[in-house]
Design an enzyme around this catalytic site. Structure first.
Site, mmCIF file in Angstrom:
data_model
loop_
_atom_site.group_PDB
_atom_site.id
_atom_site.type_symbol
_atom_site.label_atom_id
_atom_site.label_comp_id
_atom_site.label_asym_id
_atom_site.label_seq_id
_atom_site.Cartn_x
_atom_site.Cartn_y
_atom_site.Cartn_z
ATOM 1 N N GLU A 1 9.375 -4.199 9.992
ATOM 2 C CA GLU A 1 9.613 -2.796 9.511
ATOM 3 C C GLU A 1 10.581 -1.949 10.750
ATOM 4 O O GLU A 1 9.641 -1.592 11.451
ATOM 5 C CB GLU A 1 8.475 -1.868 9.007
ATOM 6 C CG GLU A 1 8.821 -0.563 8.393
ATOM 7 C CD GLU A 1 7.787 -0.174 7.304
ATOM 8 O OE1 GLU A 1 6.914 -0.970 6.894
ATOM 9 O OE2 GLU A 1 7.757 1.065 6.764
ATOM 10 N N ASP B 1 -1.167 -6.396 -0.336
ATOM 11 C CA ASP B 1 -1.142 -5.611 0.865
ATOM 12 C C ASP B 1 -2.684 -5.151 1.066
ATOM 13 O O ASP B 1 -3.159 -4.437 0.119
ATOM 14 C CB ASP B 1 -0.447 -4.440 0.828
ATOM 15 C CG ASP B 1 0.366 -4.104 1.958
ATOM 16 O OD1 ASP B 1 0.136 -4.866 3.068
ATOM 17 O OD2 ASP B 1 1.177 -3.026 2.225
ATOM 18 N N ASP C 1 0.896 -0.979 -0.011
ATOM 19 C CA ASP C 1 -0.095 -0.008 0.061
ATOM 20 C C ASP C 1 0.946 1.373 0.006
ATOM 21 O O ASP C 1 0.487 2.462 0.049
ATOM 22 C CB ASP C 1 -1.016 -0.080 1.033
ATOM 23 C CG ASP C 1 -0.291 0.067 2.427
ATOM 24 O OD1 ASP C 1 0.713 -0.379 2.727
ATOM 25 O OD2 ASP C 1 -0.944 -0.069 3.647
ATOM 26 N N SER C 2 2.196 0.932 0.049
ATOM 27 C CA SER C 2 3.153 2.020 -0.305
ATOM 28 C C SER C 2 2.819 2.896 -1.522
ATOM 29 O O SER C 2 3.546 3.788 -2.063
ATOM 30 C CB SER C 2 4.414 1.617 -0.392
ATOM 31 O OG SER C 2 4.921 0.617 -1.150
ATOM 32 N N LYS D 1 -1.041 -9.541 2.807
ATOM 33 C CA LYS D 1 -0.456 -9.137 4.092
ATOM 34 C C LYS D 1 -1.514 -8.084 4.842
ATOM 35 O O LYS D 1 -1.828 -7.396 4.015
ATOM 36 C CB LYS D 1 1.005 -8.333 3.475
ATOM 37 C CG LYS D 1 1.707 -7.614 4.811
ATOM 38 C CD LYS D 1 3.052 -7.255 4.112
ATOM 39 C CE LYS D 1 3.134 -5.777 3.764
ATOM 40 N NZ LYS D 1 2.824 -4.869 4.493
ATOM 41 N N GLU E 1 -1.195 -5.552 8.500
ATOM 42 C CA GLU E 1 -0.444 -5.071 9.689
ATOM 43 C C GLU E 1 -1.012 -5.140 11.170
ATOM 44 O O GLU E 1 -2.258 -5.160 11.205
ATOM 45 C CB GLU E 1 -0.096 -3.327 9.432
ATOM 46 C CG GLU E 1 0.312 -3.138 8.033
ATOM 47 C CD GLU E 1 0.590 -1.426 7.799
ATOM 48 O OE1 GLU E 1 0.154 -0.834 8.818
ATOM 49 O OE2 GLU E 1 1.122 -1.022 7.052
HETATM 50 O O1 KIV Z 1 3.565 -0.896 1.624
HETATM 51 C C1 KIV Z 1 4.700 -1.562 1.385
HETATM 52 O O2 KIV Z 1 5.556 -1.437 0.561
HETATM 53 C C2 KIV Z 1 5.382 -2.316 2.445
HETATM 54 C C3 KIV Z 1 6.778 -2.708 2.634
HETATM 55 C C4 KIV Z 1 7.545 -1.412 3.119
HETATM 56 C C5 KIV Z 1 6.685 -3.751 3.679
HETATM 57 O O3 KIV Z 1 4.472 -2.532 3.561
#
Ligand code: KIV
Length: 279
Positions: free
Chosen positions: A185, A86, A47-48, A116, A118
């Site tokens: 992280e 994510d 989600d970056s 994924k 969090e």
């Molecule tokens: O969203 C992302 O790119 C991430 C990585 C930094 C692990 O969660």
């Protein structure tokens, strides 16, 4: 050479044999194809996306629709890489049912191999529900950007005894819930090493030192396209901003100077047809 599809058992095998795992983010078809060509083993559509592709200040505004749009493009560019999707902010926290529906969308619509999310022990029941549905889960602890407001900024986590012990307890709870992988992280290297050596999960670090089972970085950081100062935990391998800027400047100046297009870029038409044209 075509590579064999990377699977969860392959990742466990790499952990067991201490072969480090390379993970990189990708958000589109050409970057996915580049990951394949470069031998990256695991691709994360993170989600970056919000920060590096959509120009948002954080990951909080990223939606399921944003994620699925980009995951589908990445899927088309991959053949052997293991694909992690994510789950964005508020797509799994509301209820277990919501987490299951959105994890299912990542797998069915996006073609992901794993989702994924969090969070630590508080997410264990959600992780268990997703895993029980047959969907592999990669957990993510330490600096969890979706909670940046609560954390009070992008800070290293687990530096003091209580904070470090909490992360150990989180990892234990997530392992017991059935997570196969976990991202650390921005946590101290010594803490990442202890958890990596004592957990069955495959550990992937970003700002967590060299002892994790694998490393993940954001694609835009390694190629110099993130529009931000390279963060301490990342390494920029090439300055693509400068390379692309120069190519664009050359294009602009050739268009203005009339040196582009050349004959090679043109399409011809028979002279007699040209002679019969009326306007
Ligand atoms: O969203 C992302 O790119 C991430 C990585 C930094 C692990 O969660």
């Amino acid at each position: 050479m075509t590579r064999k599809q990377v699977t969860i058992p392959d990742l466990y095998q790499k952990k067991a044999s201490q072969e480090k795992i390379s993970v990189l983010t990708a958000y589109d078809y050409p970057t996915a194809a580049l990951c394949e060509a470069a031998g990256v083993e695991v691709v994360l559509v993170g989600d970056s996306l919000g920060n590096v592709m959509l120009g948002q200040g954080s990951t909080v505004g990223v939606t399921m629709d944003d994620m699925l749009h980009h995951i589908k493009a990445v899927r088309r560019g991959l053949s052997s890489c293991f694909l992690i999707g994510d789950l964005p902010f508020m797509s799994y926290q509301v209820s277990r049912e919501q987490a299951l529906i959105n994890s299912g969308r990542m797998m069915q619509e996006g073609g992901c191999d794993c989702v994924k999310l969090e969070g630590g022990a508080e997410m264990a029941e959600t992780v268990k529900a997703i895993v029980d549905a047959g969907i592999p889960v990669c957990a993510h602890i330490g600096l969890t950007p979706q909670s940046v407001s609560k954390l009070g900024g992008y800070k290293v986590q687990g530096k003091d005894l209580a904070g470090a012990q909490k992360l150990i307890d989180d990892a234990k709870a997530l392992q017991a819930a059935g997570a196969d992988m976990i991202v650390f992280e921005c946590i101290p290297s010594a803490l990442a090493k202890i958890i990596t050596e004592n957990t069955s999960m495959v550990t992937i670090g970003i700002g967590a030192g060299p002892d994790c089972d694998g490393q993940v970085l954001v694609y835009h950081d390694i190629v110099g396209l993130s529009m931000r100062k390279t963060p301490k935990m990342a390494k920029q391998y090439v300055d693509l901003f400068a390379v692309i800027q120069e190519a664009m400047q050359n294009y602009v100046s050739e268009v203005k100077g009339g040196t582009f297009p050349q004959k090679a870029h043109e399409f011809a038409m028979a002279e007699d047809v040209v002679g019969q044209l009326k306007f």
